[in-house]
Design an enzyme around this catalytic site. Structure first.
Site, PDB file in Angstrom:
ATOM      1  NE  ARG A 157      -3.604  -2.501   0.123  1.00 32.91           N
ATOM      2  CZ  ARG A 157      -3.266  -3.636  -0.502  1.00 32.91           C
ATOM      3  NH1 ARG A 157      -2.158  -3.679  -1.234  1.00 32.91           N
ATOM      4  NH2 ARG A 157      -4.023  -4.699  -0.429  1.00 32.91           N
ATOM      5  CB  SER A 214      -9.273  -2.052   4.009  1.00 35.49           C
ATOM      6  OG  SER A 214      -9.897  -3.221   3.528  1.00 35.49           O
ATOM      7  CD  GLU A 265      -5.450   0.064   3.226  1.00 38.77           C
ATOM      8  OE1 GLU A 265      -5.959   0.486   2.165  1.00 38.77           O
ATOM      9  OE2 GLU A 265      -5.393  -1.141   3.512  1.00 38.77           O
TER      10      GLU A 265
END
Length: 356
Positions: free
Chosen positions: A164, A250, A352
């Site tokens: 990520r 998420s 995130e």
């Protein structure tokens, strides 16, 4: 180039948080960026690049000039001995792009179906799901320097992909070198992304959800379209539709720990969900950690933890007339979850989304 003023951003962020852009320009071509840089009013103005708004939390109105990326285009642009190269404009919807590749009989992206957002945002986050990450299919991309208007091309190594993570999430520490960029955060706008789709396709399996689908349907060797359909079914069952319940997917990254740390956690919590990686480290399921701390279904104001998946934070309000969750409520909830998980497991979860 038309710059719109005081534009509501609720429809441009999947959390459906109410906020405004002081100024917004729609980018459909690289020339739009050059026109802004040639305009004395906007040349030196701070800029914020906005894709599908699926990975941001707005905590107030956005003061920098918002560059809403809407670059179109889907096409096959070449091939190598092992792959077919396809190109997508940065403004294309990611899931629509994945669907298009299968419609062209070009498999390889099916595990990443139904990930929210745009193609241009996908390299920034190095999106991934069910054993496949963008970097596994990435060929190259074109971007434009937001200070000079110069278009440049980056390969996978230059994008510095991680979990990520990418070069686009890190600030530059000095003069930008396009040949070996160290940080492109707030310095570049992605225009087009190219992917290398394998001519010899092999299914990527191994995840419990996919294996359950194989067992349910009695299929030992699934086709790309079957995997695509199953991934969509699983995601729809677990994750809320942003069009119905505001969310950013998420919210926390799955943390990686050493084998020794994992054994220590297993000794205390034998049911911890974990995946051993090739390098010897272990990835823990952040959703399981959050659920174990009792957060599923809990709320702070109108921000809540989704009842079906603790990894997802949601906007419980309609988001209309200011009644939905604020960015402040979302971040207060996120910080409380971080504290709770850290106190129990000694692990600090990393969000995130980008907080604006």
């Amino acid at each position: 180039m038309v710059v719109e003023k005081n534009i509501p951003l609720q429809a441009f962020n999947t959390f459906r948080i109410v906020a405004k852009a002081h100024a917004l320009a729609r980018i459909t071509h690289e020339q739009d960026v050059r026109d802004l840089l040639a305009d004395p009013e906007w040349a030196a103005a701070p800029k914020f690049v906005l894709g599908g708004g699926s990975n941001i939390v707005l905590t107030g109105d956005v003061k920098p000039l918002v560059l809403k990326v809407e670059v179109p285009g889907l096409k096959v642009v070449g091939e190598t001995a092992k792959a077919v190269i396809v190109e997508a404009g940065a403004g294309e919807n990611w899931h629509d792009f994945v669907t298009w590749t299968l419609d062209q009989n070009l498999p390889g992206m099916e595990n990443m179906a139904l990930i929210p957002g745009t193609v241009g945002a996908s390299p920034v986050q190095n999106v991934g799901a069910y054993g496949v990450e963008l970097q596994d299919r990435f060929d190259s991309l074109d971007a434009i320097d937001l200070q000079t208007g110069q278009v440049f091309t980056l390969n996978a190594a230059q994008c510095a992909f991680g979990y990520r993570d990418s070069v686009f999430k890190h600030a530059s520490s000095g003069e930008m070198d396009m040949h070996q960029p160290l940080g492109l955060k707030d310095r570049a706008l992605i225009l087009r992304v190219r992917f290398a789709l394998p001519k010899v396709w092999k299914p990527v399996l191994g995840y419990a959800d996919i294996e359950r689908k194989m067992a349910e349907h009695g299929v030992a060797e699934p086709t790309p379209r079957q995997i695509y359909d199953w991934v969509c079914e699983v995601r729809r069952a677990k994750l809320p539709d942003p069009a119905v319940i505001g969310n950013a997917g998420s919210f926390f990254k799955n943390p990686t720990v050493t084998a020794e740390q994992c054994e220590d956690i297993i000794a205390r919590d034998p049911k911890v969900v974990h995946y051993r990686l090739d390098n010897g480290s272990v990835k823990l399921a952040a959703g399981w950690l959050i659920d174990s701390c009792g957060w599923k279904g809990k709320s702070v104001g109108q921000a809540g933890v989704y009842e079906k998946q603790a990894l997802v934070l949601v906007n419980r309000g309609a988001g209309v007339d200011g009644n939905g969750a604020t960015g402040g409520e979302v971040m207060t909830l996120a910080k409380a979850i971080q504290t709770s998980v850290y106190e129990r497991f000694g692990i600090l979860l990393e969000p995130e989304p980008v907080v604006i």
